[in-house]
Design an enzyme around this catalytic site. Structure first.
Site, PDB file in Angstrom:
ATOM      1  N   HIS A  46     -24.365   2.730  13.481  1.00 52.46           N
ATOM      2  CA  HIS A  46     -23.065   2.252  13.018  1.00 52.46           C
ATOM      3  C   HIS A  46     -23.296   1.344  11.812  1.00 52.46           C
ATOM      4  O   HIS A  46     -24.366   0.756  11.658  1.00 52.46           O
ATOM      5  CB  HIS A  46     -22.349   1.482  14.132  1.00 52.46           C
ATOM      6  CG  HIS A  46     -21.835   2.381  15.191  1.00 52.46           C
ATOM      7  ND1 HIS A  46     -20.586   2.921  15.149  1.00 52.46           N
ATOM      8  CD2 HIS A  46     -22.400   2.854  16.323  1.00 52.46           C
ATOM      9  CE1 HIS A  46     -20.402   3.680  16.216  1.00 52.46           C
ATOM     10  NE2 HIS A  46     -21.488   3.654  16.939  1.00 52.46           N
ATOM     11  N   LYS A  90     -10.505  -4.198  21.030  1.00 53.91           N
ATOM     12  CA  LYS A  90      -9.594  -4.252  19.886  1.00 53.91           C
ATOM     13  C   LYS A  90      -8.165  -3.918  20.308  1.00 53.91           C
ATOM     14  O   LYS A  90      -7.197  -4.427  19.746  1.00 53.91           O
ATOM     15  CB  LYS A  90     -10.087  -3.275  18.824  1.00 53.91           C
ATOM     16  CG  LYS A  90      -9.300  -3.289  17.535  1.00 53.91           C
ATOM     17  CD  LYS A  90     -10.100  -2.588  16.457  1.00 53.91           C
ATOM     18  CE  LYS A  90      -9.198  -2.188  15.317  1.00 53.91           C
ATOM     19  NZ  LYS A  90      -8.392  -1.002  15.586  1.00 53.91           N
TER      20      LYS A  90
END
Length: 876
Positions: free
Chosen positions: A138, A544
């Protein structure tokens, strides 16, 4: 100060002096004095609580000065990281020499023995253990690969200088080499010109294996042999033991990354084969040169005939076949594939022949030779196989739906995407049980659909041992899993590839159990999985979506429910934890995380992502990699053999209530406050982050979206850059306040002490709050945000103060992370070097937004982002 801490400070001073000399030689003594003055102003600002003089000095820098000043602090923080990382090695070796090193596996075996576990039970647990560490790329690793190599060389020089009784001439030589490497680093651009490709990322992952893990794995096994021999009659563990293996997403994770195509994935699998063969060839060559012994047992003699050098005969054959394998992989990479005859398709032939030599050496009284480098190679073969790593393939569920919709529309059956779940399942099961092909012969799919189908075709052409799981992002229904099963069947994949739904949002986590239960009710599916189910738990997007406290509790409950369900059906469950490096993405010490899982959920098997910069911190140096492997191994064994007690019902009720309150508060700000998105974009470098060539994957799922379209990594990166750390704590202030006001203060303290799950959560919250700096966040706001939005900033900083006070009260602390002096000291030492980068970054954001074309400003801005990330020791 302990001798250990003195050693760390001495190394930091040495590296800092070398950097100062490099800067002075390049830019003059006056520049070095300016940097030192800024550092002193920063230190004084910390002590006095007033950073006005520091800010004034930074604002006075002209555009030509800002890049070298930013680089100076960035490079010092990277050098500090190297010193700290090597310090862990130094501390371990010192403790081992003093006989006070606590091996986590040995400590656990002692405890298990006292609880009446036999050696056979402990060895059986280890043999059944299945830990897979999944290396992912990532966009979190901000340090360039070329600089990483230099940093590794610096660490090697520190190791050389650490030797007892080092001669003055040798010391001078190594210090001179340190200066040379640090000067090279100073004259190397920190910021890449281009984003790395997925293949670049994969090569970096393979380099970590080549340079560290290939040495660490056999050392880890030697430690295991030593620890278990104290409780067993055997002096070593079984040769085929492989409790820990490695997989990767680098080159296989196409979710949101258009740069990962079927061609890229195929290339990465071939690169892995090439690298594995190359590593085996090097070790086989060394063994062949050393194994000149002539005496062998009957089994080996029968294999080699009347050869005068029986061991070399076998090793030469293996080396030649491995060389053919390497050449085959290279030819395939060059687009000139050969027949692939007489190559290693799997590792069994290699290990069989190595064990044949091993047993012969034992039978002939050469045990000391058998248990040397030959044993190490056998251990590597058991762990890494013929393919080095297994490559996961990850794709978003919507891409499979799009492909099936195109097919059903072509046949005139309607639009699959518009069907309800029952209709989708009926269609998929009919096709799964059908003997005719599904894909139309005369049909031209769109480029997007063709890429999905080509990926499945690529899997069918590869080898089973090259691939791990097929992970489905944003899975929300049984049909998402069946769709992949159908695609695998249609493409002619001849092995039952693991199909892994990834549950990412809070709603999907809550629905995980009924989704898997529906799948278990389908005879075709239950036959396909053959008693084993893997499910991936998403940490980043659930946090999130709902806030950290609600997401953490949702993940726990989902794992509990899945564990119960699989036990009921007699299915072995493997939970795949998609953790990141930061708290907002489920990060934290791996052993703490494993021991805080629901009782029974580990059961000897676990998969965990190791992401971005954490790979280097945990596995970049062999000594540290060994320690990391020990921690994983001991934690999984402990969680499996002596799981924690289930939480009390009253604790669960408190968590239910706090999670609900926390989620509502979090969403009321993130989704409900009209100023939130403009405030976020104004006060953080979120927009500018897109300019930083961090990784191959775009920062957004869609170019036109708001916060909801932003990936979890840049979302957390942006808040960390301004030191508000909001994703890790927002909502917790209301949740914990609710818990206290409900009269549960003492119960919360009891939960912290006696419930590993809540203890781990509160301790991680404590740590991230200690890294938050509301004064710095306020400066960004004053410099960048209009008055009409500043009310939200005051609200958020008030909530940060509230949650910090609550954590200190719950843990009975005067100061945050008072109970972890190592981290507390690390933060305190780093702050005077990170602070100038923060204040400079805010000034640069101000200048950049006034003049977007200013190259010097934009370059300095990217350097501050990289420097802050290095100083904080995590990014996203």
């Amino acid at each position: 100060m302990s001798d250990s801490q003195a050693s760390l400070r001495e190394n930091v001073r040495l590296l800092g002096d070398c950097l100062g000399e490099s800067m002075s030689n390049h830019l003059g003594e006056g520049f070095l004095e300016k940097v030192e003055n800024i550092r002193l102003l920063s230190k004084n600002g910390r002590q006095s609580g007033d950073s006005a003089a520091l800010i004034q000095a930074l604002e006075a820098l002209d555009d030509k000065e800002i890049v070298p000043v930013a680089r100076a602090f960035n490079q010092f923080l990277n050098l500090s990281n190297i010193a700290e990382q090597y310090h862990r090695v130094h501390r371990r070796r010192t403790n081992e020499s003093l006989g006070v090193y606590h091996n986590p596996v040995g400590d656990l075996l002692t405890r298990l023995s006292k609880q009446s576990f036999t050696a056979e039970q402990m060895i059986s647990s280890l043999q059944s253990q299945s830990i897979e560490l999944v290396l992912t790329a990532h966009p979190t690793e901000v340090v360039r690969r070329s600089l990483i190599r230099k940093y590794d060389n610096i660490s090697s020089e520190l190791e050389a200088l650490d030797k007892d009784n080092i001669l003055p001439l040798e010391e001078t030589k190594h210090i001179r080499r340190l200066k040379e490497i640090i000067t090279q680093a100073w004259h190397t651009d920190e910021i890449r010109e281009d984003r790395p490709t997925p293949v670049d990322e994969a090569k970096w992952g393979f380099a970590v294996i080549e340079q560290s893990l290939w040495q660490a794995v056999p050392r880890f096994f030697r430690q295991l042999d030593e620890q278990f021999s104290e409780f067993s009659k055997e002096d070593r563990l079984p040769l085929d033991l492989a409790p820990i293996r490695f997989a990767t997403w680098m080159g296989g994770d196409r979710d949101g990354n258009p740069n990962v195509t079927h061609k890229v994935t195929k290339e990465v699998t071939l690169l892995a084969r090439w690298m594995a063969a190359d590593l085996y060839i090097k070790d086989l060559n060394v063994l062949r040169s050393e194994f000149s012994m002539t005496q062998c047992n009957e089994a080996l003699r029968a294999r080699v005939g009347d050869s005068a050098q029986p061991y070399r005969e076998v090793l030469r054959h293996l080396e030649n076949k491995m060389l053919a394998t390497k050449n085959w992989a290279k030819a395939c990479l060059d687009g000139k594939p050969t027949s692939g005859e007489d190559i290693f398709l799997d590792i069994q032939e290699l290990t069989d022949d190595l064990i044949l030599c091993y047993q012969s050496l034992l039978d002939c009284g050469m045990k000391v030779i058998a248990n040397g480098s030959l044993l190490d190679l056998i251990r590597c073969a058991a762990t890494f196989g013929a393919t080095l790593v297994r490559l996961d393939v990850r794709q978003d569920a919507s891409r499979h739906i799009d492909a099936l919709s195109a097919i059903t529309r072509f046949y005139g059956l309607g639009d699959y995407a518009e069907w309800d779940e029952a209709s989708r399942q009926a269609f998929l099961l009919t096709e799964l049980n059908s003997k005719r092909p599904l894909l139309p012969m005369e049909w031209t799919p769109t480029a997007e659909v063709k890429e999905v189908l080509d990926t499945f075709a690529m899997i069918s052409q590869g080898q089973q041992n090259s691939f791990g799981s097929y992970v489905i992002s944003m899975a929300s229904a049984p049909s998402d899993v069946l769709a992949v099963a159908l695609m695998l069947k249609e493409s002619g994949v001849g092995f039952p590839m693991r199909i892994v739904p990834l549950f990412e949002t809070l709603a999907d986590l809550d629905n995980a159990e009924p989704i898997i239960e529906q799948l278990f009710s389908i005879p075709w599916y239950k036959s396909y999985i053959n008693g084993r189910q893997e499910v991936m738990i998403g940490y980043s997007d659930s946090a999130k979506d709902a806030g950290q406290i609600a997401a953490t509790w949702g993940q726990y409950r989902a794992q509990e429910a899945l564990t119960r369900l699989c036990k009921k059906h007699g299915i072995h469950l493997t939970l795949f934890h998609g953790r990141g490096g930061t708290v907002g993405r489920g990060g934290g010490p791996a052993h703490v995380a494993i021991l805080s899982q629901p009782p029974g959920s580990v059961n000897g098997a676990i998969r965990v992502t190791e992401q971005g910069e954490m790979i280097r911190f945990k596995f970049g140096i062999p000594d540290i990699a060994v320690r990391s492997l020990e921690l994983y191994c001991s934690a999984v064994m402990e969680a499996s053999l002596i799981p924690a007690e289930p939480p009390k019902e009253e604790w669960r009720a408190i968590m239910d209530e706090m999670a609900e309150v926390g989620m509502n508060q979090y969403r009321s700000i993130i989704r409900g406050h009209e100023d939130f998105v403009p405030y976020f974009r104004a006060t953080t470098p979120e927009q500018e982050l897109a300019k930083l060539p961090l990784g191959s994957r775009p920062a957004r799922r869609r170019s036109d979206g708001g916060v909801e379209s932003l990936r979890a990594i840049p979302w957390i990166f942006a808040w960390m850059q301004i030191r508000l750390m909001l994703p890790a704590w927002l909502g917790a202030e209301s949740a914990l306040q609710q818990g206290v006001e409900s009269g549960n203060l003492e119960k919360l303290r009891e939960m912290h002490k006696k419930w590993p799950f809540f203890g781990a959560y509160l301790d991680m919250l404590d740590m991230v709050l200690a890294k938050a700096e509301p004064e710095i966040a306020e400066y960004y706001e004053k410099r960048l945000v209009g008055e009409e939005l500043q009310g939200l900033g005051r609200l958020l900083r008030g909530k940060l103060k509230q949650v910090s006070e609550l954590v200190k009260m719950l843990k009975k602390q005067e100061r945050l992370i008072e109970d972890n002096k190592t981290i507390r000291q690390s933060i305190d030492v780093r702050n005077p070097y990170i602070d100038p980068l923060h204040y400079l970054q805010a000034e640069l954001l101000y200048r950049s937004r006034k003049d977007e074309e200013n190259a010097e400003v934009n370059k300095a801005l990217m350097i501050t982002m990289a420097g802050i990330a290095s100083g904080m020791q995590n990014t996203g």
